[in-house]
Write a protein that holds these residues in place. Structure first.
Motif, short mmCIF file in Angstrom:
data_model
loop_
_atom_site.label_atom_id
_atom_site.label_comp_id
_atom_site.label_asym_id
_atom_site.label_seq_id
_atom_site.Cartn_x
_atom_site.Cartn_y
_atom_site.Cartn_z
N MET A 1 0.81 -1.20 0.00
CA MET A 1 0.00 0.00 0.00
C MET A 1 0.85 1.26 0.00
N LYS A 46 -15.99 5.64 -13.77
CA LYS A 46 -15.80 4.94 -12.50
C LYS A 46 -15.58 5.95 -11.38
N PHE A 48 -13.96 6.42 -7.13
CA PHE A 48 -13.05 5.86 -6.13
C PHE A 48 -13.03 6.72 -4.88
N THR A 50 -10.21 7.37 -1.85
CA THR A 50 -8.79 7.15 -1.61
C THR A 50 -8.37 7.82 -0.32
N GLU A 64 -1.04 4.74 0.56
CA GLU A 64 -2.22 5.01 -0.27
C GLU A 64 -3.13 3.79 -0.25
N TRP A 65 -4.41 4.04 0.04
CA TRP A 65 -5.44 3.00 0.00
C TRP A 65 -6.54 3.52 -0.91
N GLU A 66 -7.01 2.67 -1.83
CA GLU A 66 -8.05 3.11 -2.77
C GLU A 66 -9.07 2.00 -2.95
N LYS A 67 -10.35 2.39 -3.04
CA LYS A 67 -11.44 1.44 -3.20
C LYS A 67 -12.42 2.01 -4.22
N GLU A 68 -12.81 1.18 -5.19
CA GLU A 68 -13.82 1.62 -6.16
C GLU A 68 -15.18 1.69 -5.46
N ILE A 69 -15.92 2.75 -5.76
CA ILE A 69 -17.27 2.95 -5.21
C ILE A 69 -18.23 3.25 -6.35
#
Length: 156
Positions: A1, A46, A48, A50, A64-69
Motif C-alpha cells: 500500500m 468509474k 473511487f 482514496t 495510499e489506499w483506494e477502493k472503487e465505489i
C-alpha cells in the motif's frame, strides 16, 4: 500500500500526441489534514475513494489506499466535500517501461499541467521525455489536496 511517485511540471503540449488514453477527473476532499487526506474521485465512468498518508522526507513515498465505489455514491459525497473541487483531464503516456500520468487542470487551476510517474523504488531510473520540465516532487503546493484550497490562479 505504498505509493512511490515523482512529479514534474510540463513544458509544452507535445505530450498530447503521445497519449494513448485520456479521461476527465473530478474530485473533492472529505479531509485534507496534513497527516492524511480522504479523496472522492470520479474518473471517467468509474469512482473511487482514496486515503493518502503523509509523505516521507523527499515526498516520493506515502501510504495510499483506494477502493472503487459507485458513481452515484461519489456524486453524493462530492456534495459534502471541503470547499474547492479539482477538475482535470488526465492523459496517460507510455515511455519505455513506465507510464506518465499528465494532468491538465481547469477551473481555478487552469494553466497548470503536471506529470507524475509511479516507481517501484525511490531510486529507480526512468526516461524523461522532452516535454517534462522542473521536478516538483515533495512540493505540497502541487498536491491536489492543496490545489483545492489554494488554486494555481491565486499563486501570482
Amino acid at each position: 500500500m505504498q505509493e512511490i511517485e515523482r512529479k514534474f511540471l510540463v513544458k509544452d503540449n507535445a505530450f498530447k500526441t503521445q497519449a494513448h488514453t485520456k479521461y476527465r477527473i473530478v474530485q473533492g476532499f472529505l479531509n485534507t489534514h496534513p497527516a492524511r487526506t480522504v479523496r472522492v474521485r470520479i474518473k471517467g465512468d468509474k469512482a473511487f475513494m482514496t486515503v493518502k498518508g503523509k509523505g516521507n522526507e523527499t515526498g516520493t513515498t506515502r501510504f495510499e489506499w483506494e477502493k472503487e465505489i459507485l458513481v452515484s455514491d461519489a456524486e453524493a459525497l462530492l456534495l459534502i466535500c471541503e470547499k474547492g473541487q479539482i477538475d482535470k483531464i488526465r492523459y496517460e503516456i507510455n515511455v519505455e517501461n513506465h507510464t506518465y500520468e499528465v494532468d491538465e487542470f481547469f477551473g481555478d487551476n487552469k494553466g497548470l499541467i503536471v506529470a507524475e510517474i509511479e516507481l517501484t523504488d525511490e531510486n529507480e531510473a526512468f526516461v524523461k521525455p522532452d516535454w517534462l520540465g522542473e521536478e516538483v516532487t515533495g512540493d505540497v503546493r502541487f498536491y491536489n489536496s492543496q490545489l483545492s484550497k489554494k488554486p494555481f490562479c491565486e499563486w501570482v
